[in-house]
Enzyme design. Structure first.
Site, PDB file in Angstrom:
ATOM      1  N   PRO A  52      34.738  33.270  71.570  1.00 38.26           N
ATOM      2  CA  PRO A  52      34.435  32.726  69.922  1.00 38.26           C
ATOM      3  C   PRO A  52      34.474  30.623  70.488  1.00 38.26           C
ATOM      4  O   PRO A  52      35.953  30.789  70.246  1.00 38.26           O
ATOM      5  CB  PRO A  52      34.147  33.387  68.932  1.00 38.26           C
ATOM      6  CG  PRO A  52      35.940  33.323  69.231  1.00 38.26           C
ATOM      7  CD  PRO A  52      36.236  33.822  70.899  1.00 38.26           C
ATOM      8  N   PRO A  53      32.643  30.411  70.184  1.00 36.02           N
ATOM      9  CA  PRO A  53      33.170  29.293  69.672  1.00 36.02           C
ATOM     10  C   PRO A  53      33.956  28.889  68.081  1.00 36.02           C
ATOM     11  O   PRO A  53      33.659  28.258  67.084  1.00 36.02           O
ATOM     12  CB  PRO A  53      32.144  28.574  69.791  1.00 36.02           C
ATOM     13  CG  PRO A  53      31.273  29.607  69.188  1.00 36.02           C
ATOM     14  CD  PRO A  53      32.058  30.398  69.396  1.00 36.02           C
ATOM     15  N   CYS A  54      35.644  28.866  68.496  1.00 33.33           N
ATOM     16  CA  CYS A  54      36.788  28.237  67.186  1.00 33.33           C
ATOM     17  C   CYS A  54      35.920  27.346  66.585  1.00 33.33           C
ATOM     18  O   CYS A  54      36.176  27.177  65.526  1.00 33.33           O
ATOM     19  CB  CYS A  54      37.829  29.027  67.790  1.00 33.33           C
ATOM     20  SG  CYS A  54      38.679  30.156  68.316  1.00 33.33           S
ATOM     21  N   HIS A  55      35.883  26.089  67.607  1.00 32.43           N
ATOM     22  CA  HIS A  55      35.638  24.652  66.624  1.00 32.43           C
ATOM     23  C   HIS A  55      34.458  24.579  66.048  1.00 32.43           C
ATOM     24  O   HIS A  55      34.226  23.669  64.932  1.00 32.43           O
ATOM     25  CB  HIS A  55      34.814  23.822  67.746  1.00 32.43           C
ATOM     26  CG  HIS A  55      34.169  23.964  69.001  1.00 32.43           C
ATOM     27  ND1 HIS A  55      34.245  25.510  70.182  1.00 32.43           N
ATOM     28  CD2 HIS A  55      33.028  23.220  68.513  1.00 32.43           C
ATOM     29  CE1 HIS A  55      32.805  25.043  70.231  1.00 32.43           C
ATOM     30  NE2 HIS A  55      32.334  24.202  69.880  1.00 32.43           N
TER      31      HIS A  55
END
Length: 123
Positions: A52-55
């Site tokens: 997933p796009p953790c940022h």
DNA sequence: ATTTTGACGGCAC
DNA sequence: CGTGCCGCCAAAA
């Protein structure tokens, strides 16, 4: 399957490009408001930066994770690359880019619905 | 089974 | 604006 981390990833994958949400908001979105810390842990332990796009998950005040040595974190670089506005070196502009799956009324910020309307009005 | 460890959040100064 | 403490509880050791 169905583990805490999987639920977290599901929510995080829903965050649109160029928007962010908070650890606590993700925790509430999966019905476990007390586990913001574990949302962070799930992000940290994720291997793939894109899924997933953790940022796109930040602290409640908009602060982003920083490397211990002071160098710009991957999170910050990725957010900047998406055009997410920063108010200073370490904080994103939540008023401009916070996204919430349900409502952000509870923390006094615009909802994703408000944001969509603003985008429409700008056209 | 028990202890340690957090990419948190809230509240008190 | 910051700094510190406390509560939270899954996972790893």
């Amino acid at each position: 399957m169905g583990s805490f981390n999987d639920k977290v990833y599901e929510v995080v994958r829903e965050i649109p490009y160029g928007r962010v949400t908070t650890y606590g908001a993700v925790a509430r979105a999966i019905g476990q408001p007390r586990k913001a810390l574990f949302v962070g842990f799930a992000m940290h332990s994720s291997a793939d930066p894109d899924d997933p796009p953790c940022h796109r998950v930040v602290y409640k005040d908009g602060r982003v994770f920083e490397n211990e040595d002071g160098s710009p974190s991957l999170q910050k670089l990725l957010l900047e690359a998406e055009g997410v506005p920063f108010v200073d070196d370490t904080h994103v502009d939540l008023d401009a880019c916070l996204w919430h799956r349900v409502l952000t009324d509870e923390i006094g910020r615009p909802t994703d619905i408000d944001w969509e309307r603003e985008m429409a009005e700008d056209q």
